[in-house]
Design an enzyme around this catalytic site. Structure first.
Site, mmCIF file in Angstrom:
data_model
loop_
_atom_site.group_PDB
_atom_site.id
_atom_site.type_symbol
_atom_site.label_atom_id
_atom_site.label_comp_id
_atom_site.label_asym_id
_atom_site.label_seq_id
_atom_site.Cartn_x
_atom_site.Cartn_y
_atom_site.Cartn_z
ATOM 1 C CG HIS A 1 -1.956 -1.077 1.270
ATOM 2 N ND1 HIS A 1 -1.632 -2.421 1.486
ATOM 3 C CD2 HIS A 1 -3.396 -0.763 1.646
ATOM 4 C CE1 HIS A 1 -3.484 -3.062 1.504
ATOM 5 N NE2 HIS A 1 -3.864 -1.907 1.090
ATOM 6 C CG ASP B 1 -4.262 -5.391 -3.992
ATOM 7 O OD1 ASP B 1 -5.277 -5.077 -3.972
ATOM 8 O OD2 ASP B 1 -3.032 -6.028 -4.063
#
Length: 611
Positions: A260, A333
């Site tokens: 992230h 993702d």
């Protein structure tokens, strides 16, 4: 970046458990109250006919799945209207669907999509109506998804069934329990119109310092992870009729970097990847998984270019499709994550992902920019419309197999009856009871005798589940005089005050969450100081890891330690019943707990006490 606590080879040396899913008969989807117009006979007929009637803009729209703001498709709050306007240029979720011809929507609590079963089902129906009423022949039902891994990553609020998560299931060593969790979860999601849970996690967590996977993984043994992954694929798809998504390919379990925020590099050799990371994905494919999610990670042994797997033709087309034979939908993702945005601009990432072999593009940071970039790539010849058609055909095939061509709408009343049904909640209890792992009971403190005692319950807490209050209430119900004192990442003064309170009680139960995470300046280190202060009182202390079981290595002097792997209410209920001897702990560590310096093993894989 955190230093790896122990190498994968050290951890894998103690492993050797194999789990395989038993055959279970398939079950039908929840009933629906409305359906789309009759589709051409059969999967091929519907997919081919639908694709033929779609414009290029509609096809490109099918490639994208993103969030929308609001609890209602056409009447969101003023704040959600403003959020949609800022992100998408229109005010309502329905208008987002219509403008971009979206193929999918992903629900989150922060986007205000998930309140209660009736509201969620109504929102899903409203979004499907927007997708199907665009006035053209190329109408396509919407694919609605959410992250419902269970455990520490779940989106559906109570009364939904809330299972303890992957690593807890690994501790239970039961393919049947893993399949049950997926079946119940899938049926509840389908009842409210969600047909794509982004689960199961197929990553093998061999790095205890992994900041992003951890308890989201079934464990550190590739055979165990492979067996439970396959079991959940069958539970979601065969039993509940929703699409399982095995993630994160090619394997996110051996990194100390969170994708992230940065780009992880996995240093496994090709042989290590084949032995450690590949087995769960191979088993998922053999079980018929219809979707696999990519990881924003660099694996030089598979592609030395330095590109993340999401953008790598060698990994997605060469390895996943060519070597492993996967024929389903490859979903990226989230494209707003930092790891995938480091080397290329936001307008290049979706084009490169498609060129690499991805089909479904999840949550680009700027939807309009991403959509226009793909259209421009087709116009310029960088992408062909035939390549777009390949991905759209896979997506349409997946939607057909979910039953969306026949019945895109859900029965709101049935959703209310299905989500949190008594049989589902009973299954949560049965599954959770088998997961609790007693790691230490050196002083013989457990099980606790029934006695008039004063108990302090303290430590890590969260408003969403209130585990401190839940544990305290369970002690009170058993006759204890109980004090609940949350101390999440406590200050030095709070530590001193809590220790003083503990000195005045007969017993302290302290909850910890990632207390191992001692990176310089990390406030989680305060949990270690809290436990040390409680032990210094000389009063009995029970330490409970409500997330990563690795915490014990960083809590010297603890002689009574249990791991729940999650902080759901069911997990806390199981904990208190076990503390009082009402059930015997049955879970066994699905990972190895290394020593704090990473040079040895503190508690081996498979360890677990009972009474």
């Amino acid at each position: 970046m955190k230093t790896r606590l122990v190498t994968a080879s050290v951890l894998l040396a103690a492993l050797g458990v194999t789990a395989a899913p038993p055959p279970v008969s398939a079950a039908s989807l929840p009933p629906v109250s409305a359906s789309s117009p009759p589709a051409p006979a059969g999967e091929h007929g519907w997919v081919t006919s639908t694709l033929r009637h779609m414009s290029l803009e509609q096809k490109v729209g099918q490639l994208f799945a993103t969030y929308v703001y609001g609890a209602d498709a056409t009447a969101p709050s003023a704040a959600d209207r403003a959020a949609n306007r800022a992100a998408f240029g229109v005010e309502t979720p329905a208008e987002v669907i219509e403008r971009y011809h979206l193929g999918g929507v992903c629900y989150f609590s922060w986007s205000h999509n998930l309140n209660d079963p009736g509201q969620i089902a109504t929102l899903s129906n409203g979004l499907q109506r927007a997708a199907l009423d665009d006035g053209s022949k190329g109408r396509v039902p919407l694919l609605i998804s959410t992250d419902q891994e269970q455990g520490v990553v779940l989106r559906m609020p109570a009364p939904a069934a809330q299972f303890p998560g992957a690593m807890a299931l690994g501790a239970a060593r039961s393919a049947g329990a893993a399949r049950t969790a997926a079946r119940v979860t899938g049926r509840e999601l389908a009842a409210v119109g969600i047909r794509q849970p982004y689960a199961p996690i197929a990553d093998v967590n061999v790095d205890p310092a992994n900041p992003v996977i951890g308890v989201r993984s079934f464990g550190a043994d590739p055979a165990l992870v492979a067996g439970l992954t396959a079991a959940q694929v069958l539970g979601f798809q065969d039993d509940a009729g929703v699409t399982a998504v095995a993630k994160h390919f090619p394997g996110h379990g051996d990194t100390g970097t969170d994708s992230h925020t940065n780009l992880p590099v996995i240093d496994h050799t090709r042989e290590e990847w084949d032995r450690v990371d590949a087995p769960p994905f191979r088993r998922a494919i053999a079980a018929g998984v219809e979707s696999i999610m990519t990881a924003h990670i660099v694996v030089p042994a598979l592609d030395p270019s330095g590109d993340p797997a999401t953008l790598s033709p060698r990994i997605l087309t060469g390895v996943l499709r060519g070597e492993l034979g996967f024929r389903g939908v490859v979903v990226t993702d989230a494209l707003n994550m930092a790891a995938v945005r480091q080397r290329y601009g936001d307008e290049r990432v979706p084009v490169l992902a498609l060129k690499a072999g991805a089909d479904q593009l999840l949550m680009p940071p700027d939807l309009r920019l991403a959509r226009d970039a793909v259209l421009r790539a087709v116009a310029d010849g960088e992408l062909t419309e035939r390549r777009v058609d390949e991905s759209v055909r896979r997506i349409l095939t997946m939607k057909y197999r979910q039953g969306l061509a026949r019945a895109p709408f859900v029965d709101v009343d049935e959703a209310v009856r299905t989500v949190g049904a008594p049989a589902h909640l009973a299954a949560v209890t049965r599954v959770t009871d088998a997961t609790l792992t007693a790691v230490r009971n050196d002083a013989g403190l457990l099980p606790l005798p029934r006695a008039d005692r004063s108990v302090l319950v303290t430590g890590w807490d969260t408003a969403a589940f209130a585990p401190v209050a839940t544990v305290a209430a369970s002690f009170t119900a058993r006759g204890a005089r109980t004090t609940a004192r949350p101390a999440t990442l406590p200050s030095d003064q709070a530590i001193a005050d809590t220790a003083a309170a503990a000195a005045a009680h007969d017993l302290t139960v302290v909850l910890v969450n990632k207390a191992w995470d001692t990176e310089v300046g990390d406030p989680r280190a305060s949990q270690q100081r809290l436990v040390a202060a409680l032990l210094a009182t000389g009063r009995p202390v029970v330490v409970v890891a409500v997330r990563d079981p690795y915490d014990i290595a960083h809590l010297p002097g603890v002689d009574t330690y249990l791991a729940t792997y999650s902080y759901t209410r069911a997990a806390m209920d199981t904990l208190v019943r076990a503390l009082h001897g009402e059930l015997s702990p049955r879970g066994r560590l699905p990972v190895t707990i290394p020593t704090a310096d990473g040079t040895g093993v503190l508690h081996p894989y498979g360890h677990g006490l009972t009474w």
